[in-house]
Design a protein around this motif. Structure first.
Motif, PDB file in Angstrom:
ATOM      1  N   LEU A 141       0.600  -1.216  -0.292  1.00 28.40           N
ATOM      2  CA  LEU A 141      -0.053  -0.404   0.325  1.00 28.40           C
ATOM      3  C   LEU A 141       0.465   0.916   0.177  1.00 28.40           C
ATOM      4  CD1 LEU A 141      -2.310  -0.764   2.584  1.00 28.40           C
ATOM      5  CD2 LEU A 141      -3.284  -0.533   0.708  1.00 28.40           C
ATOM      6  N   VAL A 142       0.079   2.075  -0.906  1.00 28.06           N
ATOM      7  CA  VAL A 142       1.226   3.515  -0.562  1.00 28.06           C
ATOM      8  C   VAL A 142       0.391   4.341   0.018  1.00 28.06           C
ATOM      9  CG1 VAL A 142       2.026   5.905  -2.372  1.00 28.06           C
ATOM     10  CG2 VAL A 142       1.200   3.336  -3.384  1.00 28.06           C
ATOM     11  N   HIS A 143      -0.192   3.978   0.338  1.00 30.80           N
ATOM     12  CA  HIS A 143      -1.341   6.004   1.484  1.00 30.80           C
ATOM     13  C   HIS A 143      -2.704   4.597   1.878  1.00 30.80           C
ATOM     14  CE1 HIS A 143      -4.403   6.602  -1.296  1.00 30.80           C
ATOM     15  NE2 HIS A 143      -3.643   5.785  -1.786  1.00 30.80           N
ATOM     16  N   ARG A 144      -3.711   4.598   2.696  1.00 27.52           N
ATOM     17  CA  ARG A 144      -4.238   4.418   2.969  1.00 27.52           C
ATOM     18  C   ARG A 144      -5.539   5.497   3.047  1.00 27.52           C
ATOM     19  NH1 ARG A 144      -2.965   0.941   7.385  1.00 27.52           N
ATOM     20  NH2 ARG A 144      -0.507   0.836   7.485  1.00 27.52           N
ATOM     21  N   LEU A 145      -7.017   4.643   3.014  1.00 31.23           N
ATOM     22  CA  LEU A 145      -8.000   5.004   3.068  1.00 31.23           C
ATOM     23  C   LEU A 145      -9.108   4.536   3.829  1.00 31.23           C
ATOM     24  CD1 LEU A 145      -9.219   4.510  -1.038  1.00 31.23           C
ATOM     25  CD2 LEU A 145      -8.727   7.446   0.516  1.00 31.23           C
ATOM     26  N   ASP A 146      -9.838   4.763   4.914  1.00 32.84           N
ATOM     27  CA  ASP A 146     -10.681   4.864   5.617  1.00 32.84           C
ATOM     28  C   ASP A 146     -11.695   3.855   5.601  1.00 32.84           C
ATOM     29  OD1 ASP A 146      -9.604   6.577   7.595  1.00 32.84           O
ATOM     30  OD2 ASP A 146     -11.879   7.820   7.421  1.00 32.84           O
ATOM     31  N   CYS A 152      -9.863   6.436  -5.129  1.00 30.46           N
ATOM     32  CA  CYS A 152      -8.181   6.058  -5.210  1.00 30.46           C
ATOM     33  C   CYS A 152      -7.669   5.135  -5.006  1.00 30.46           C
ATOM     34  CB  CYS A 152      -8.010   6.969  -5.808  1.00 30.46           C
ATOM     35  SG  CYS A 152      -8.429   7.795  -7.973  1.00 30.46           S
ATOM     36  N   LEU A 153      -7.178   4.428  -4.667  1.00 32.88           N
ATOM     37  CA  LEU A 153      -5.801   3.750  -3.938  1.00 32.88           C
ATOM     38  C   LEU A 153      -4.827   2.981  -4.236  1.00 32.88           C
ATOM     39  CD1 LEU A 153      -5.843   2.703  -0.703  1.00 32.88           C
ATOM     40  CD2 LEU A 153      -6.702   1.059  -1.658  1.00 32.88           C
ATOM     41  N   ALA A 284     -12.400   9.734  -2.336  1.00 34.16           N
ATOM     42  CA  ALA A 284     -11.358   9.932  -2.782  1.00 34.16           C
ATOM     43  C   ALA A 284     -11.130  10.101  -4.920  1.00 34.16           C
ATOM     44  CB  ALA A 284     -10.531   9.288  -2.919  1.00 34.16           C
ATOM     45  N   GLU A 285     -11.673  10.891  -5.169  1.00 34.21           N
ATOM     46  CA  GLU A 285     -12.625  10.852  -6.209  1.00 34.21           C
ATOM     47  C   GLU A 285     -11.018  11.246  -7.268  1.00 34.21           C
ATOM     48  OE1 GLU A 285     -16.154  13.639  -9.321  1.00 34.21           O
ATOM     49  OE2 GLU A 285     -13.265  14.912  -7.861  1.00 34.21           O
TER      50      GLU A 285
END
Length: 324
Positions: A141-146, A152-153, A284-285
Protein backbone atom coordinates in the motif's frame (compact mmCIF):
# COMPACT_ATOMS: atom_id res chain seq x y z
CA UNK A 1 1.47 -24.65 20.90
CA UNK A 2 -1.26 -24.32 18.25
CA UNK A 3 -0.76 -25.95 14.86
CA UNK A 4 -1.39 -22.51 13.33
CA UNK A 5 1.90 -21.28 14.75
CA UNK A 6 5.48 -22.30 14.31
CA UNK A 7 8.77 -21.44 15.98
CA UNK A 8 11.86 -20.42 14.07
CA UNK A 9 14.13 -22.26 16.50
CA UNK A 10 17.36 -21.12 14.91
CA UNK A 11 18.87 -17.85 13.84
CA UNK A 12 18.43 -17.20 10.13
CA UNK A 13 20.13 -14.66 7.89
CA UNK A 14 18.50 -12.73 5.06
CA UNK A 15 20.40 -11.10 2.21
CA UNK A 16 18.80 -7.85 1.02
CA UNK A 17 18.03 -8.00 -2.69
CA UNK A 18 17.58 -5.09 -5.14
CA UNK A 19 14.21 -3.45 -4.66
CA UNK A 20 14.31 -3.51 -0.87
CA UNK A 21 17.04 -0.90 -0.41
CA UNK A 22 15.94 2.23 1.42
CA UNK A 23 13.26 0.44 3.45
CA UNK A 24 13.39 0.81 7.23
CA UNK A 25 14.47 -2.33 9.07
CA UNK A 26 11.38 -2.27 11.35
CA UNK A 27 8.99 -2.19 8.39
CA UNK A 28 10.98 -4.89 6.61
CA UNK A 29 10.78 -7.20 9.62
CA UNK A 30 7.06 -6.55 10.19
CA UNK A 31 6.43 -7.61 6.59
CA UNK A 32 8.82 -10.58 6.75
CA UNK A 33 7.61 -11.88 10.11
CA UNK A 34 3.91 -11.98 9.30
CA UNK A 35 1.90 -12.97 12.36
CA UNK A 36 4.44 -11.64 14.85
CA UNK A 37 3.15 -8.73 16.98
CA UNK A 38 4.77 -5.39 16.17
CA UNK A 39 5.67 -5.03 19.86
CA UNK A 40 7.85 -8.16 19.59
CA UNK A 41 9.56 -6.85 16.47
CA UNK A 42 10.51 -3.61 18.25
CA UNK A 43 11.57 -5.57 21.36
CA UNK A 44 14.08 -7.71 19.46
CA UNK A 45 15.37 -4.56 17.75
CA UNK A 46 15.84 -2.74 21.08
CA UNK A 47 17.61 -5.73 22.59
CA UNK A 48 20.05 -5.89 19.69
CA UNK A 49 18.92 -9.39 18.70
CA UNK A 50 18.56 -8.21 15.10
CA UNK A 51 21.94 -7.49 13.53
CA UNK A 52 22.83 -6.01 10.15
CA UNK A 53 26.27 -6.92 8.86
CA UNK A 54 27.02 -8.21 12.40
CA UNK A 55 26.32 -4.83 13.98
CA UNK A 56 23.47 -3.51 16.15
CA UNK A 57 21.07 -1.12 14.44
CA UNK A 58 18.11 1.07 15.38
CA UNK A 59 14.54 0.67 14.16
CA UNK A 60 14.96 3.52 11.65
CA UNK A 61 17.99 1.99 9.92
CA UNK A 62 17.48 1.94 6.14
CA UNK A 63 18.55 -1.21 4.33
CA UNK A 64 21.12 -1.37 1.55
CA UNK A 65 21.51 -3.97 -1.22
CA UNK A 66 23.67 -6.81 0.04
CA UNK A 67 23.03 -6.18 3.74
CA UNK A 68 23.08 -9.38 5.80
CA UNK A 69 20.21 -9.28 8.30
CA UNK A 70 20.41 -11.65 11.27
CA UNK A 71 16.93 -12.56 12.55
CA UNK A 72 16.64 -14.34 15.93
CA UNK A 73 14.27 -17.24 16.71
CA UNK A 74 10.68 -15.96 16.96
CA UNK A 75 7.21 -17.42 17.15
CA UNK A 76 5.10 -16.53 14.17
CA UNK A 77 1.92 -17.53 12.34
CA UNK A 78 2.22 -20.32 9.80
CA UNK A 79 2.77 -18.49 6.54
CA UNK A 80 1.79 -21.55 4.51
CA UNK A 81 -1.86 -21.00 5.38
CA UNK A 82 -2.72 -17.32 4.75
CA UNK A 83 -6.30 -16.14 5.09
CA UNK A 84 -8.11 -16.89 1.84
CA UNK A 85 -10.37 -14.30 0.27
CA UNK A 86 -13.54 -15.65 -1.29
CA UNK A 87 -14.01 -15.46 -5.05
CA UNK A 88 -16.87 -12.96 -4.85
CA UNK A 89 -14.68 -10.41 -3.06
CA UNK A 90 -11.79 -11.10 -5.44
CA UNK A 91 -14.00 -10.47 -8.46
CA UNK A 92 -15.27 -7.25 -6.86
CA UNK A 93 -11.73 -5.95 -6.39
CA UNK A 94 -10.59 -7.10 -9.84
CA UNK A 95 -13.41 -5.01 -11.34
CA UNK A 96 -12.39 -2.07 -9.12
CA UNK A 97 -8.93 -1.78 -10.73
CA UNK A 98 -8.90 1.32 -12.92
CA UNK A 99 -5.22 1.28 -13.95
CA UNK A 100 -2.26 -1.09 -13.84
CA UNK A 101 1.26 -1.04 -15.23
CA UNK A 102 4.65 -2.43 -14.21
CA UNK A 103 4.98 -0.02 -11.26
CA UNK A 104 1.50 0.59 -9.96
CA UNK A 105 -2.07 -0.56 -9.40
CA UNK A 106 -4.80 2.04 -8.94
CA UNK A 107 -8.21 0.91 -7.83
CA UNK A 108 -11.53 2.46 -6.91
CA UNK A 109 -11.73 0.99 -3.41
CA UNK A 110 -15.30 0.11 -2.48
CA UNK A 111 -16.74 1.46 0.76
CA UNK A 112 -16.83 -1.08 3.56
CA UNK A 113 -13.55 -2.84 2.70
CA UNK A 114 -10.48 -2.06 4.81
CA UNK A 115 -7.17 -1.46 3.08
CA UNK A 116 -5.54 -4.24 5.15
CA UNK A 117 -6.52 -6.98 7.57
CA UNK A 118 -6.21 -6.76 11.34
CA UNK A 119 -8.34 -5.67 14.31
CA UNK A 120 -10.71 -8.56 13.76
CA UNK A 121 -10.62 -8.38 9.95
CA UNK A 122 -9.28 -11.47 8.20
CA UNK A 123 -8.33 -9.57 5.05
CA UNK A 124 -8.23 -6.20 3.36
CA UNK A 125 -7.47 -4.82 -0.10
CA UNK A 126 -3.75 -5.61 0.07
CA UNK A 127 -4.28 -9.25 1.10
CA UNK A 128 -6.83 -9.70 -1.67
CA UNK A 129 -4.52 -8.16 -4.28
CA UNK A 130 -1.69 -10.44 -3.21
CA UNK A 131 -4.02 -13.36 -3.80
CA UNK A 132 -5.07 -11.96 -7.19
CA UNK A 133 -1.45 -11.28 -8.22
CA UNK A 134 0.58 -14.14 -6.64
CA UNK A 135 3.58 -13.44 -8.89
CA UNK A 136 3.85 -9.84 -7.67
CA UNK A 137 5.91 -10.37 -4.53
CA UNK A 138 6.44 -6.70 -3.68
CA UNK A 139 2.86 -5.38 -3.55
CA UNK A 140 2.54 -2.69 -0.86
CA UNK A 141 0.00 0.00 0.00
CA UNK A 142 1.24 3.48 -0.85
CA UNK A 143 -1.29 5.19 1.42
CA UNK A 144 -4.51 4.38 3.29
CA UNK A 145 -8.19 5.14 3.08
CA UNK A 146 -10.68 4.73 5.91
CA UNK A 147 -12.69 1.55 5.66
CA UNK A 148 -15.91 3.45 4.86
CA UNK A 149 -14.24 5.81 2.37
CA UNK A 150 -14.29 4.82 -1.29
CA UNK A 151 -12.13 5.95 -4.18
CA UNK A 152 -8.59 6.12 -5.55
CA UNK A 153 -6.11 3.89 -3.76
CA UNK A 154 -2.48 3.42 -4.87
CA UNK A 155 -0.67 0.10 -4.53
CA UNK A 156 2.99 -0.12 -5.53
CA UNK A 157 4.23 -3.19 -7.40
CA UNK A 158 7.93 -2.40 -6.91
CA UNK A 159 9.89 -1.20 -3.88
CA UNK A 160 11.43 1.51 -6.02
CA UNK A 161 7.96 2.80 -6.95
CA UNK A 162 6.90 2.72 -3.29
CA UNK A 163 9.91 4.82 -2.24
CA UNK A 164 9.30 7.34 -5.04
CA UNK A 165 5.61 7.72 -4.21
CA UNK A 166 6.35 8.13 -0.50
CA UNK A 167 8.85 10.88 -1.34
CA UNK A 168 6.21 12.58 -3.50
CA UNK A 169 3.71 12.37 -0.64
CA UNK A 170 6.18 13.89 1.82
CA UNK A 171 6.81 16.81 -0.56
CA UNK A 172 3.10 17.31 -1.44
CA UNK A 173 3.84 16.00 -4.91
CA UNK A 174 0.63 13.98 -5.04
CA UNK A 175 -2.53 16.04 -5.48
CA UNK A 176 -5.41 14.19 -3.78
CA UNK A 177 -8.97 15.48 -4.13
CA UNK A 178 -11.97 14.10 -2.25
CA UNK A 179 -15.66 14.87 -2.56
CA UNK A 180 -18.13 14.77 0.30
CA UNK A 181 -21.73 15.71 1.01
CA UNK A 182 -22.56 17.91 4.00
CA UNK A 183 -25.64 19.72 5.27
CA UNK A 184 -25.39 23.45 5.85
CA UNK A 185 -24.37 26.62 4.03
CA UNK A 186 -20.95 28.18 4.10
CA UNK A 187 -20.74 31.91 3.49
CA UNK A 188 -17.74 31.49 1.23
CA UNK A 189 -17.15 29.06 -1.60
CA UNK A 190 -13.63 28.31 -0.40
CA UNK A 191 -12.54 27.63 3.17
CA UNK A 192 -9.13 26.63 4.51
CA UNK A 193 -9.08 24.73 7.80
CA UNK A 194 -5.74 24.90 9.60
CA UNK A 195 -6.48 23.02 12.83
CA UNK A 196 -4.09 20.59 14.58
CA UNK A 197 -5.38 17.07 15.10
CA UNK A 198 -4.71 14.79 18.07
CA UNK A 199 -5.49 11.08 18.25
CA UNK A 200 -7.50 10.28 21.34
CA UNK A 201 -9.11 7.22 22.93
CA UNK A 202 -12.50 7.28 24.62
CA UNK A 203 -13.28 5.35 27.77
CA UNK A 204 -15.00 2.59 25.84
CA UNK A 205 -11.88 2.03 23.73
CA UNK A 206 -13.18 3.79 20.61
CA UNK A 207 -10.46 5.74 18.88
CA UNK A 208 -11.28 9.25 17.76
CA UNK A 209 -9.38 12.27 16.48
CA UNK A 210 -9.97 15.74 17.95
CA UNK A 211 -8.93 19.29 17.15
CA UNK A 212 -6.38 20.11 19.82
CA UNK A 213 -3.46 22.59 20.05
CA UNK A 214 -1.23 19.69 21.14
CA UNK A 215 -1.99 17.78 17.95
CA UNK A 216 -0.12 17.54 14.66
CA UNK A 217 -0.33 20.32 12.08
CA UNK A 218 -3.25 19.61 9.74
CA UNK A 219 -4.43 21.59 6.74
CA UNK A 220 -7.42 20.96 4.49
CA UNK A 221 -8.61 23.19 1.64
CA UNK A 222 -12.35 22.95 1.02
CA UNK A 223 -14.36 24.32 -1.89
CA UNK A 224 -18.01 24.05 -2.82
CA UNK A 225 -18.77 22.07 -5.95
CA UNK A 226 -22.55 22.46 -5.80
CA UNK A 227 -25.14 23.97 -3.47
CA UNK A 228 -28.24 21.75 -3.39
CA UNK A 229 -30.93 23.24 -1.15
CA UNK A 230 -29.78 22.62 2.42
CA UNK A 231 -26.87 20.52 1.23
CA UNK A 232 -23.43 21.15 -0.24
CA UNK A 233 -21.36 18.85 -2.41
CA UNK A 234 -17.84 19.85 -1.44
CA UNK A 235 -14.31 19.13 -2.62
CA UNK A 236 -11.50 18.62 -0.11
CA UNK A 237 -7.82 18.84 -0.92
CA UNK A 238 -5.49 17.32 1.66
CA UNK A 239 -2.35 19.34 2.33
CA UNK A 240 -1.40 16.99 5.18
CA UNK A 241 -2.35 13.36 5.66
CA UNK A 242 -3.73 12.86 9.16
CA UNK A 243 -6.11 10.13 10.31
CA UNK A 244 -9.77 11.12 9.69
CA UNK A 245 -8.59 14.60 8.67
CA UNK A 246 -11.41 15.54 6.28
CA UNK A 247 -14.09 14.12 8.56
CA UNK A 248 -12.83 15.97 11.65
CA UNK A 249 -12.20 19.26 9.83
CA UNK A 250 -15.65 19.16 8.22
CA UNK A 251 -17.24 18.55 11.63
CA UNK A 252 -15.09 21.38 13.04
CA UNK A 253 -16.83 23.71 10.57
CA UNK A 254 -20.21 22.56 11.90
CA UNK A 255 -20.97 20.59 8.72
CA UNK A 256 -19.94 16.96 9.29
CA UNK A 257 -19.78 14.55 6.38
CA UNK A 258 -23.15 12.85 5.95
CA UNK A 259 -23.29 9.22 6.98
CA UNK A 260 -20.42 9.66 9.46
CA UNK A 261 -21.30 7.60 12.52
CA UNK A 262 -18.25 8.78 14.47
CA UNK A 263 -18.14 12.55 13.92
CA UNK A 264 -21.52 13.23 12.33
CA UNK A 265 -25.02 14.16 13.44
CA UNK A 266 -27.14 11.09 14.32
CA UNK A 267 -30.51 12.71 13.51
CA UNK A 268 -29.35 13.93 10.09
CA UNK A 269 -27.82 10.54 9.34
CA UNK A 270 -31.12 8.82 10.15
CA UNK A 271 -32.96 11.21 7.85
CA UNK A 272 -30.51 10.59 5.00
CA UNK A 273 -30.71 6.85 5.57
CA UNK A 274 -34.39 7.06 4.68
CA UNK A 275 -33.28 8.67 1.41
CA UNK A 276 -30.94 5.77 0.70
CA UNK A 277 -27.60 6.78 2.25
CA UNK A 278 -26.16 3.59 3.70
CA UNK A 279 -22.52 4.66 4.02
CA UNK A 280 -20.16 7.57 4.62
CA UNK A 281 -20.44 10.08 1.78
CA UNK A 282 -16.71 10.57 1.35
CA UNK A 283 -14.95 9.58 -1.86
CA UNK A 284 -11.34 9.93 -3.01
CA UNK A 285 -12.18 11.14 -6.50
CA UNK A 286 -8.84 12.03 -8.12
CA UNK A 287 -5.09 11.57 -7.81
CA UNK A 288 -2.49 13.45 -9.81
CA UNK A 289 1.30 13.19 -9.74
CA UNK A 290 4.33 12.98 -12.01
CA UNK A 291 7.02 10.32 -11.90
CA UNK A 292 10.46 12.02 -11.64
CA UNK A 293 11.60 10.23 -14.81
CA UNK A 294 8.59 11.33 -16.88
CA UNK A 295 7.33 14.66 -18.22
CA UNK A 296 3.63 13.83 -18.34
CA UNK A 297 1.45 13.84 -15.24
CA UNK A 298 -0.42 10.72 -14.20
CA UNK A 299 -4.08 11.53 -13.53
CA UNK A 300 -6.58 9.06 -12.14
CA UNK A 301 -10.29 9.47 -11.46
CA UNK A 302 -12.58 7.08 -9.62
CA UNK A 303 -16.30 7.52 -10.37
CA UNK A 304 -18.88 7.64 -7.59
CA UNK A 305 -20.79 4.43 -6.99
CA UNK A 306 -24.32 4.44 -8.49
CA UNK A 307 -26.02 4.54 -5.05
CA UNK A 308 -24.38 7.90 -4.25
CA UNK A 309 -25.19 9.30 -7.69
CA UNK A 310 -28.83 8.26 -7.19
CA UNK A 311 -28.89 9.94 -3.76
CA UNK A 312 -27.62 13.20 -5.27
CA UNK A 313 -30.27 12.98 -7.96
CA UNK A 314 -33.03 12.59 -5.36
CA UNK A 315 -31.72 15.54 -3.35
CA UNK A 316 -31.51 17.71 -6.48
CA UNK A 317 -35.06 16.80 -7.43
CA UNK A 318 -36.33 17.63 -3.93
CA UNK A 319 -34.45 20.94 -3.82
CA UNK A 320 -35.83 21.93 -7.24
CA UNK A 321 -39.41 21.11 -6.16
CA UNK A 322 -39.09 23.14 -2.95
CA UNK A 323 -37.86 26.14 -4.92
CA UNK A 324 -41.18 26.57 -6.73
Amino acid sequence: MSNSQQIYNAVHTLSIEPGYEGQRIDNFLINHLKGVPKSLVYRILRRGEVRVNKGRIKANYRLQVGDQVRVPPVRMADRDEPARVDNRQLERLEKAIIFEDKRLIVLNKPSGIAVHGGSGLSFGVIEALRQLRPDERQLELVHRLDRETSGCLLVAKRRSALRTLHELMRSNGIDKRYIALVRGNWRRDRIEVDAPLLKNTLQGGERIVVVNPRGKESLTRFSIRERIGDFQLIEARLMTGRTHQIRVHAAHLGTPVLGDGKYGDAATNRELRDLGLRRLFLHAETLRFRWPDEKQFQHFRAPLEPALEELLSRIRTSAHANRY
